[in-house]
Design a protein around this motif. Structure first.
Motif, PDB file in Angstrom:
ATOM      1  N   GLU A  49      53.672   3.091  27.061  1.00  0.00           N
ATOM      2  CA  GLU A  49      53.609   2.142  28.157  1.00  0.00           C
ATOM      3  C   GLU A  49      53.414   1.022  27.326  1.00  0.00           C
ATOM      4  N   ARG A  50      54.070  -0.061  27.457  1.00  0.00           N
ATOM      5  CA  ARG A  50      53.867  -1.399  26.702  1.00  0.00           C
ATOM      6  C   ARG A  50      53.499  -2.389  27.337  1.00  0.00           C
ATOM      7  N   GLN A  51      52.363  -3.149  27.023  1.00  0.00           N
ATOM      8  CA  GLN A  51      51.677  -4.147  27.695  1.00  0.00           C
ATOM      9  C   GLN A  51      51.361  -5.083  26.618  1.00  0.00           C
ATOM     10  N   GLY A  52      52.339  -5.989  26.029  1.00  0.00           N
ATOM     11  CA  GLY A  52      52.250  -7.000  25.349  1.00  0.00           C
ATOM     12  C   GLY A  52      52.297  -6.249  23.759  1.00  0.00           C
ATOM     13  N   HIS A  53      51.411  -6.499  22.994  1.00  0.00           N
ATOM     14  CA  HIS A  53      51.409  -5.619  21.784  1.00  0.00           C
ATOM     15  C   HIS A  53      50.699  -4.477  21.781  1.00  0.00           C
ATOM     16  N   ARG A  54      50.503  -4.117  22.876  1.00  0.00           N
ATOM     17  CA  ARG A  54      49.519  -2.814  23.178  1.00  0.00           C
ATOM     18  C   ARG A  54      50.380  -1.730  23.625  1.00  0.00           C
ATOM     19  N   LEU A  55      50.276  -0.628  23.002  1.00  0.00           N
ATOM     20  CA  LEU A  55      50.944   0.746  23.144  1.00  0.00           C
ATOM     21  C   LEU A  55      50.018   1.729  23.934  1.00  0.00           C
ATOM     22  N   THR A  56      50.341   2.289  24.964  1.00  0.00           N
ATOM     23  CA  THR A  56      49.509   3.516  25.373  1.00  0.00           C
ATOM     24  C   THR A  56      50.393   4.625  25.851  1.00  0.00           C
ATOM     25  N   LEU A  57      50.180   5.690  25.300  1.00  0.00           N
ATOM     26  CA  LEU A  57      50.778   7.092  25.657  1.00  0.00           C
ATOM     27  C   LEU A  57      51.046   7.159  26.987  1.00  0.00           C
ATOM     28  N   THR A  58      52.194   7.499  27.450  1.00  0.00           N
ATOM     29  CA  THR A  58      52.538   8.070  28.831  1.00  0.00           C
ATOM     30  C   THR A  58      52.248   9.474  28.955  1.00  0.00           C
ATOM     31  N   PRO A  59      52.306  10.045  30.049  1.00  0.00           N
ATOM     32  CA  PRO A  59      52.117  11.460  30.175  1.00  0.00           C
ATOM     33  C   PRO A  59      52.987  12.403  29.376  1.00  0.00           C
ATOM     34  N   ALA A  60      54.219  11.894  29.642  1.00  0.00           N
ATOM     35  CA  ALA A  60      55.355  12.445  28.503  1.00  0.00           C
ATOM     36  C   ALA A  60      54.746  12.332  27.063  1.00  0.00           C
ATOM     37  N   GLY A  61      54.532  11.172  26.687  1.00  0.00           N
ATOM     38  CA  GLY A  61      54.131  10.932  25.502  1.00  0.00           C
ATOM     39  C   GLY A  61      53.056  12.037  24.806  1.00  0.00           C
ATOM     40  N   SER A  62      51.840  11.985  25.798  1.00  0.00           N
ATOM     41  CA  SER A  62      51.009  13.060  25.840  1.00  0.00           C
ATOM     42  C   SER A  62      51.323  14.426  25.292  1.00  0.00           C
ATOM     43  N   GLN A  63      52.280  14.798  26.063  1.00  0.00           N
ATOM     44  CA  GLN A  63      52.844  16.127  25.954  1.00  0.00           C
ATOM     45  C   GLN A  63      53.559  16.652  24.927  1.00  0.00           C
ATOM     46  N   PHE A  64      54.376  15.462  24.646  1.00  0.00           N
ATOM     47  CA  PHE A  64      55.344  15.423  23.299  1.00  0.00           C
ATOM     48  C   PHE A  64      54.466  15.535  21.946  1.00  0.00           C
ATOM     49  N   LEU A  65      53.335  14.680  22.161  1.00  0.00           N
ATOM     50  CA  LEU A  65      52.481  14.584  20.739  1.00  0.00           C
ATOM     51  C   LEU A  65      52.126  15.906  20.047  1.00  0.00           C
ATOM     52  N   PRO A  66      51.661  16.775  20.551  1.00  0.00           N
ATOM     53  CA  PRO A  66      51.227  18.202  19.733  1.00  0.00           C
ATOM     54  C   PRO A  66      52.681  18.689  19.215  1.00  0.00           C
ATOM     55  N   LEU A  67      53.392  18.759  19.878  1.00  0.00           N
ATOM     56  CA  LEU A  67      54.844  19.332  19.454  1.00  0.00           C
ATOM     57  C   LEU A  67      55.560  18.359  18.056  1.00  0.00           C
ATOM     58  N   ALA A  68      55.231  17.237  18.294  1.00  0.00           N
ATOM     59  CA  ALA A  68      55.719  16.373  17.102  1.00  0.00           C
ATOM     60  C   ALA A  68      55.027  16.734  16.062  1.00  0.00           C
ATOM     61  N   ARG A  69      53.499  17.111  16.211  1.00  0.00           N
ATOM     62  CA  ARG A  69      52.747  17.186  14.982  1.00  0.00           C
ATOM     63  C   ARG A  69      52.907  18.714  14.480  1.00  0.00           C
ATOM     64  N   ALA A  70      53.069  19.466  15.205  1.00  0.00           N
ATOM     65  CA  ALA A  70      53.389  20.930  14.958  1.00  0.00           C
ATOM     66  C   ALA A  70      54.677  20.891  13.840  1.00  0.00           C
ATOM     67  N   LEU A  71      55.887  20.165  14.385  1.00  0.00           N
ATOM     68  CA  LEU A  71      57.050  20.027  13.766  1.00  0.00           C
ATOM     69  C   LEU A  71      56.963  19.527  12.361  1.00  0.00           C
ATOM     70  N   LEU A  72      56.016  18.498  12.429  1.00  0.00           N
ATOM     71  CA  LEU A  72      55.834  17.701  11.190  1.00  0.00           C
ATOM     72  C   LEU A  72      55.156  18.727  10.113  1.00  0.00           C
ATOM     73  N   ARG A  73      54.081  19.324  10.555  1.00  0.00           N
ATOM     74  CA  ARG A  73      53.422  20.335   9.577  1.00  0.00           C
ATOM     75  C   ARG A  73      54.492  21.348   9.137  1.00  0.00           C
ATOM     76  N   GLN A  74      55.199  21.751  10.087  1.00  0.00           N
ATOM     77  CA  GLN A  74      56.315  22.791   9.794  1.00  0.00           C
ATOM     78  C   GLN A  74      57.297  22.336   8.709  1.00  0.00           C
ATOM     79  N   ALA A  75      57.616  20.904   8.699  1.00  0.00           N
ATOM     80  CA  ALA A  75      58.525  20.474   7.714  1.00  0.00           C
ATOM     81  C   ALA A  75      57.815  20.362   6.509  1.00  0.00           C
ATOM     82  N   ASP A  76      56.567  19.840   6.603  1.00  0.00           N
ATOM     83  CA  ASP A  76      55.813  19.800   5.262  1.00  0.00           C
ATOM     84  C   ASP A  76      55.765  21.012   4.515  1.00  0.00           C
TER      85      ASP A  76
END
Length: 296
Positions: A49-76
């Motif tokens: 969610e964008r409020q000026g220069h401030r970015l806040t995770l949406t509920p979808a972003g919060s759900q996606f974040l651990p998946l993204a972290r896991a994928l990056l760890r696996q890629a590493d």
């Protein structure tokens, strides 16, 4: 999926703002913003969610974040593994080991590993032998039968199979007993899937003899504990415990002994490292038990 965009997303969350994330990523803030929008477009998700220069995770972003972290760890991990393979280096050593040699041979050897040696991961060897163990993912298999000629291998040691008795037993002080004498005693034997038991069975059969109601144990230390309690003679290849005295066994073909081998795939990317570890293990066995265990 573009891993670079995922890294931008995770870095932005961790930094707490697009401005700080752009600085750590060495890109400008407009470039980072475009990349984050590209990721959202690719995923069909609104991550912030964008409020000026401030970015806040949406509920979808919060759900996606651990998946993204896991994928990056696996890629590493994949990148590290690829670099290890390309260099011939071995970071983790997957060892397949018989239960009868783990506590007395392999575990003490692992205590001698150097800081630059691979980290050992140990599991029980496949009962079908070295080929099956290597096919199932082991880098190095320790086995009690000669490996297939298709495998690289090294003979490690020839260890005695003992009749273990309390120190006050009438056999104490003897160097060896014949299997014909052994069968006159109450016996504490490993089950038939253990190699020491198989070798004893072969010696008994070669002598034309048979057992009389032995007690079978699925663990060598249990057999030793029962022997210490006066329940019989423990026939094992393990080092003596509980104050027991080891006496060698002989059969029609001579001393009853177990042969240990190390086996590995000759095409393994770290074959020289595995060969070096096998050689060091063979020398460790001689240092630990004496020159009598050196393979002939």
């Amino acid at each position: 999926m573009n891993l670079r965009l995922l890294r931008y997303f995770v870095s932005t969350v961790d930094a707490g703002s697009a401005t700080r994330a752009a600085g750590s990523l060495h890109v400008t803030q407009p470039v980072l913003s475009r990349q984050l929008r590209q990721l959202e477009q690719d995923l069909s998700l609104t991550l912030f969610e964008r409020q000026g220069h401030r970015l806040t995770l949406t509920p979808a972003g919060s759900q996606f974040l651990p998946l993204a972290r896991a994928l990056l760890r696996q890629a590493d991990e994949v990148e590290r593994a690829a670099a290890s393979i390309a260099s011939g280096r071995l970071d983790q050593l997957h060892l397949a080991v018989p239960a009868t040699t783990l506590s007395d041979v392999v575990a003490p050897f692992l205590a001698t590993l150097r800081p630059d040696d691979p980290v050992p991961i140990v599991r029980q060897v496949d009962p079908r032998g070295a080929d099956a163990a290597l096919r199932s993912g082991a880098d190095l298999a320790i086995v009690a039968r000669p490996p297939s000629p298709a495998q690289a291998s090294q003979a490690l040691a020839v260890l005695p199979i003992w009749a273990q008795i309390p120190a006050e037993d009438v056999w104490a002080g003897r160097k060896s007993v014949d299997v014909s004498e052994l069968l006159e005693r109450a016996l504490l034997l490993l089950t038939e899937d253990f190699r020491p038991r198989q070798l004893l069975d072969e010696a008994v059969a070669a002598a034309g003899l048979s057992y009389h109601q032995p007690v079978e144990c699925t663990n060598a230390q249990v057999a030793q504990a029962l022997a210490a309690a006066g329940r019989g003679v423990a026939v094992v290849s393990d080092d003596p415990r509980f104050g027991l005295v080891p006496v060698g066994l002989t059969g029609p073909a001579g001393a009853v002994r177990i042969h240990l081998y190390a086996a590995w795939d000759p095409q393994h990317h770290a074959a020289p490292t595995l060969a070096d570890l096998a050689d060091r293990l063979a020398r460790f066995c001689v240092d630990r038990y004496g020159d009598s265990v050196r393979p002939g």
